[in-house]
Structures are given as C-alpha cells and as structure tokens.
Design an enzyme around this catalytic site. Structure first.
Site, PDB file in Angstrom:
ATOM      1  N   CYS A 115       2.584  74.734  90.459  1.00  6.78           N
ATOM      2  CA  CYS A 115       2.323  76.022  91.344  1.00  6.78           C
ATOM      3  C   CYS A 115       3.191  75.909  92.661  1.00  6.78           C
ATOM      4  CB  CYS A 115       1.004  76.359  91.556  1.00  6.78           C
ATOM      5  SG  CYS A 115       0.155  76.506  89.918  1.00  6.78           S
ATOM      6  N   HIS A 261       1.266  81.857  96.640  1.00  9.36           N
ATOM      7  CA  HIS A 261       1.208  81.395  95.143  1.00  9.36           C
ATOM      8  C   HIS A 261       0.243  82.434  94.423  1.00  9.36           C
ATOM      9  CE1 HIS A 261       1.104  80.081  91.249  1.00  9.36           C
ATOM     10  NE2 HIS A 261       0.004  79.409  91.274  1.00  9.36           N
ATOM     11  N   ASN A 291      -0.330  84.735  86.698  1.00 12.72           N
ATOM     12  CA  ASN A 291      -0.005  83.546  87.386  1.00 12.72           C
ATOM     13  C   ASN A 291       1.363  83.049  86.545  1.00 12.72           C
ATOM     14  OD1 ASN A 291       0.503  80.737  88.246  1.00 12.72           O
ATOM     15  ND2 ASN A 291      -1.653  80.327  88.419  1.00 12.72           N
TER      16      ASN A 291
HETATM   17  O1  UT7 Z   1      -2.235  78.155  89.513  1.00 18.59           O
HETATM   18  C1  UT7 Z   1      -3.049  77.490  90.450  1.00 18.59           C
HETATM   19  C2  UT7 Z   1      -3.946  76.778  89.789  1.00 18.59           C
HETATM   20  N1  UT7 Z   1      -4.911  77.792  89.069  1.00 18.59           N
HETATM   21  C3  UT7 Z   1      -5.893  78.441  89.893  1.00 18.59           C
HETATM   22  O2  UT7 Z   1      -6.084  78.128  91.126  1.00 18.59           O
HETATM   23  C4  UT7 Z   1      -7.204  78.933  89.225  1.00 18.59           C
HETATM   24  C5  UT7 Z   1      -8.384  78.426  89.825  1.00 18.59           C
HETATM   25  N2  UT7 Z   1      -9.489  78.905  88.930  1.00 18.59           N
HETATM   26  C6  UT7 Z   1      -9.651  80.259  88.787  1.00 18.59           C
HETATM   27  O3  UT7 Z   1      -8.991  81.014  89.003  1.00 18.59           O
HETATM   28  C7  UT7 Z   1     -11.060  80.406  88.159  1.00 18.59           C
HETATM   29  O4  UT7 Z   1     -11.896  79.372  88.095  1.00 18.59           O
HETATM   30  C8  UT7 Z   1     -11.021  81.014  86.659  1.00 18.59           C
HETATM   31  C9  UT7 Z   1     -10.473  82.485  86.624  1.00 18.59           C
HETATM   32  C10 UT7 Z   1     -10.170  80.246  85.986  1.00 18.59           C
HETATM   33  C11 UT7 Z   1     -12.503  81.275  86.164  1.00 18.59           C
HETATM   34  O5  UT7 Z   1     -13.279  81.738  86.968  1.00 18.59           O
HETATM   35  P1  UT7 Z   1     -14.711  81.258  87.140  1.00 18.59           P
HETATM   36  O6  UT7 Z   1     -15.404  82.410  87.737  1.00 18.59           O
HETATM   37  O7  UT7 Z   1     -14.498  79.931  87.910  1.00 18.59           O
HETATM   38  O8  UT7 Z   1     -15.300  81.220  85.932  1.00 18.59           O
HETATM   39  P2  UT7 Z   1     -15.983  79.746  85.189  1.00 18.59           P
HETATM   40  O9  UT7 Z   1     -14.766  79.082  84.761  1.00 18.59           O
HETATM   41  O10 UT7 Z   1     -17.246  79.509  85.856  1.00 18.59           O
HETATM   42  O11 UT7 Z   1     -16.709  80.549  83.714  1.00 18.59           O
HETATM   43  C12 UT7 Z   1     -17.776  81.433  84.010  1.00 18.59           C
HETATM   44  C13 UT7 Z   1     -17.948  81.828  82.418  1.00 18.59           C
HETATM   45  C14 UT7 Z   1     -18.175  80.902  81.401  1.00 18.59           C
HETATM   46  O12 UT7 Z   1     -19.074  81.185  80.399  1.00 18.59           O
HETATM   47  P3  UT7 Z   1     -20.449  80.413  80.766  1.00 18.59           P
HETATM   48  O13 UT7 Z   1     -20.395  79.128  80.580  1.00 18.59           O
HETATM   49  O14 UT7 Z   1     -21.052  81.056  82.111  1.00 18.59           O
HETATM   50  O15 UT7 Z   1     -21.293  81.032  79.508  1.00 18.59           O
HETATM   51  C15 UT7 Z   1     -16.969  80.747  80.800  1.00 18.59           C
HETATM   52  O16 UT7 Z   1     -16.964  80.281  79.430  1.00 18.59           O
HETATM   53  O17 UT7 Z   1     -16.999  82.744  81.820  1.00 18.59           O
HETATM   54  C16 UT7 Z   1     -16.487  82.118  80.729  1.00 18.59           C
HETATM   55  N3  UT7 Z   1     -15.110  82.691  80.523  1.00 18.59           N
HETATM   56  C17 UT7 Z   1     -14.701  83.719  79.998  1.00 18.59           C
HETATM   57  N4  UT7 Z   1     -15.374  84.717  79.627  1.00 18.59           N
HETATM   58  C18 UT7 Z   1     -14.492  85.764  79.305  1.00 18.59           C
HETATM   59  C19 UT7 Z   1     -13.849  81.788  80.771  1.00 18.59           C
HETATM   60  N5  UT7 Z   1     -12.843  82.296  80.517  1.00 18.59           N
HETATM   61  C20 UT7 Z   1     -13.230  83.526  80.051  1.00 18.59           C
HETATM   62  C21 UT7 Z   1     -12.446  84.722  79.684  1.00 18.59           C
HETATM   63  N6  UT7 Z   1     -13.295  85.740  79.253  1.00 18.59           N
HETATM   64  N7  UT7 Z   1     -11.182  84.820  79.475  1.00 18.59           N
END
Ligand code: UT7
Length: 334
Positions: A115, A261, A291
């Site tokens: 990134c 980014h 992204n």
């Molecule tokens: O490019 C540079 C590097 N990348 C980044 O900067 C990305 C940084 N991270 C993020 O943007 C966020 O952490 C994400 C968008 C990837 C995830 O969002 P979050 O609010 O941190 O969610 P989480 O990973 O804590 O997951 C929350 C819940 C989980 O379910 P449970 O365990 O609470 O039942 C996940 O399994 O959301 C679930 N989940 C989804 N649900 C529906 C994860 N991905 C999805 C999805 N659709 N696509």
C-alpha cells in the site's frame, strides 16, 4: 539542485464493475456491512481474457500521464513500477512496460512495498532526479487483486475490499524554487510482516507442496488481521503526515489536498477528523474502486486532477500505510 515535478498523471481501471450485491451472490456478506465498515460501493475486476494485467494497465495509465505531460516514450530515462500483484513471479512488470512502450534499454525498477508502494516508488524516483542522474521518470502503481482473492465466505474480510487498476505519473527535473516534491518519508516495521500478507507459494513452500496438501494449505490467499491493521493505520497515517509538515515548516491548514491511500473510508475519515481537515482538503474515491493498493494514490491523484481539485501551486500531501507494515508520506508543491 534539482527537484522532481509531477508534469502528468493518468489512470486506467478495467470496465468490469463489481457491486456489493454481486459479492452477496458469492459469499455471506451484505451491502450494508461493506458500506458501513469500509465505505466501498463497487470495485473493478479484470475480466479473464481481456488482456488487462498490472503491466498492461500500467502502460495504459502511463500513456495518459505521458500525453498530459507532453512527453514521448523515447524521452523517458527510467521506469519505477510498484505492485504486490505482478504479472509474473519474475521478472517484474517494469521491464514489460518498457517493452510495451517500445522504449530501448532504459532501466526499469520494481518496488515491493504494497500500500505504501507508490510513495516508496516516488521517493526512489525523486532521489534519482535530485542527484541529476535522470531527468524524466515514469512512476507506476498497478494491481490485479481479483486474480488471487478467495471469493468465498472464508475470504470475505479481504475479498470485498480489494480492486484492480493502475495509476501513473511522469516526473521531470526542475530547478524552480518552490515547485515539485518537497520531501518523502519512508518507514517500516517488519515485525508485523505476517499481519497482512500472502505467504505462499514461497521458496520454502513451493507449488507442488501446496498442491500435495489436498486443499488444506491456503497460504496462496492473502490474510489480514483487519482490526490490528486498522489500529496501526490510523496512528501511522497521522504520524507520517505530521513528519512531512514538520520537515517543511508547514501547518495542517497549509494542506490544499490530502490524498490518503484508499484503504478504508473509515480510516480516511478518522484521520481527517483527528487532523481537523475540511472535506475539501481530503480526496476519497474508495467508494468506486475499493482498495487498489499501490495504484490507489495515483488513481486518486489523476481523478482529483481531472476534477480540478489539484491546481498549480497547491500543497499536496500523500500518505499511506499497509502490509509490511510499511508507511510513507510525501509533500508536493504542484
Ligand atoms: O490497505 C492497507 C491495509 N488494509 C487496511 O488498512 C484494512 C484495515 N482493516 C479494516 O479495514 C477493517 O478491519 C475491515 C474492514 C477489514 C474489517 O472491519 P472490522 O470492523 O474490523 O470487522 P472485524 O474484522 O472485527 O469483523 C467483525 C465481524 C466478524 O464477525 P463476528 O466474529 O463478529 O461474528 C467478521 O467475521 O464481521 C465479520 N465480517 C464480515 N461480515 C460480512 C468480516 N468480513 C465480513 C464481510 N461481510 N465481508
């Protein structure tokens, strides 16, 4: 002393639009979840057989940047290409762009900083210009993410985020006092290398070994500790923006446009709020492209320029954070 001036910027994205509802048909996800957690509404995926690849998309973006710069391919001295998704494991796509542009024997360097890749590439190019070694350099960021994502529920935390595309700039040496790249700032923290990575195949675990695992070894899909990456990103973005401002004795209010980014709209909004930047001072297009890693900043720069949001004399700040971990910034007088 020479400085590097961006004299042309261009971008190219495949025309195959993948909406959130398209993804709902492939995995257990929802438009609401994706929009609320990331801000993304759609992204572009290369259509198999279209001929698009990181190098060919990079070449298309480069041609637009060169046309806008009024520079022909034979005037270029060097190519720097940033990507995490090269056409081939080796050689890198820099040499392919050189061939596709029909340029003879100039050097072509590949940058592997994910990134932060575009800012790392810009910084490398800037050093070559400052030393007087080269006068005109093509810098490209391009990605084909869709070719390597796990498009099932198992991979949903990553596969809904990433998109394909390319952006490019032409840098030219200038002796103008207050013009061009003022400074670049590069950082890394390798202890977190595996928090956002694609581990396999690698030279210690090659394709036959992965195939012999009968589908158990999924190391060829990217993995990400999303919340850990998020928490580090919001801190490092702020740090590296302040570092750029301090180096140049500038204030937050001096920034005409911040192009972060495009990792997650929530990350950009958090940084905007912490720095007390107005909506006009921050450019986001993640809603349309997801992204695109090394391509995200030059695609955003190209769109912002097309929309008249970057004007001569503007102070532009670029900032990035991602896999490595790596993070970086650049301050530019347009
Ligand atoms: O490019 C540079 C590097 N990348 C980044 O900067 C990305 C940084 N991270 C993020 O943007 C966020 O952490 C994400 C968008 C990837 C995830 O969002 P979050 O609010 O941190 O969610 P989480 O990973 O804590 O997951 C929350 C819940 C989980 O379910 P449970 O365990 O609470 O039942 C996940 O399994 O959301 C679930 N989940 C989804 N649900 C529906 C994860 N991905 C999805 C999805 N659709 N696509």
């Amino acid at each position: 002393m020479y400085k590097s001036k961006i004299i042309g910027v261009g971008h190219y994205v495949p025309d195959n639009v993948i909406t959130n509802s398209d993804l709902e048909k492939l995995m257990d996800t929802s438009n609401e979840w994706i929009v609320e957690r990331t801000g993304i509404q759609e992204r572009r995926h290369i259509k198999k057989g279209s001929g698009d690849s990181p190098s060919t998309m990079g070449t298309k973006a480069a041609k637009i940047a060169m046309e806008r710069a009024g520079v022909t391919a034979d005037e270029l001295d060097f190519i720097v290409f940033a990507t995490l998704s090269p056409d081939y494991y080796f050689p890198g796509p820099g040499v392919m762009v050189q061939e596709q542009l029909g340029i003879k024997e100039i050097g072509a360097l590949d940058v592997r900083n994910q990134c932060s890749g575009f800012i790392y590439a810009l910084s490398v190019a800037d050093q070559f210009i400052k030393t007087g070694m080269y006068k005109k350099i093509l810098v490209i960021g391009a990605e084909n993410h869709s070719g390597g994502l796990d498009m099932t529920t198992r991979g949903r935390n990553i596969s809904v985020i990433f998109g394909d595309g390319a952006g490019a700039v032409v840098l030219e040496a200038t002796e103008e006092e207050n013009s061009g790249v003022l400074s670049t700032h590069l950082h890394a923290e390798g202890k977190h290398a595996e928090e956002l990575a694609m581990i396999g195949p690698n030279t210690g675990n090659w394709v036959p070994e992965i195939m012999a695992s009968d589908g158990k070894d999924l190391s060829y899909y990217p993995n990400m500790n999303g919340s850990f990456v998020f928490k580090n990103a919001v801190v490092r973005f702020q740090e590296v923006i302040f570092e750029a401002l301090k180096t140049n004795n500038k204030e937050i209010s001096d920034i005409d446009l911040l192009i972060p980014h495009q990792a997650n709209l929530r990350i950009s909004q958090f940084v905007q709020q912490k720095l007390d930047l107005s909506d006009d001072q921050v450019y986001n297009n993640i809603m349309r492209y997801g992204n695109t890693t090394a391509a995200s900043i030059p695609i955003a720069m190209s769109e912002a320029w097309q929309e008249g949001k970057i004007k001569d004399g503007d102070l532009l700040c670029l900032a990035a954070f991602g896999s490595g971990f790596t993070w970086a910034s650049a301050l530019i007088n347009w």
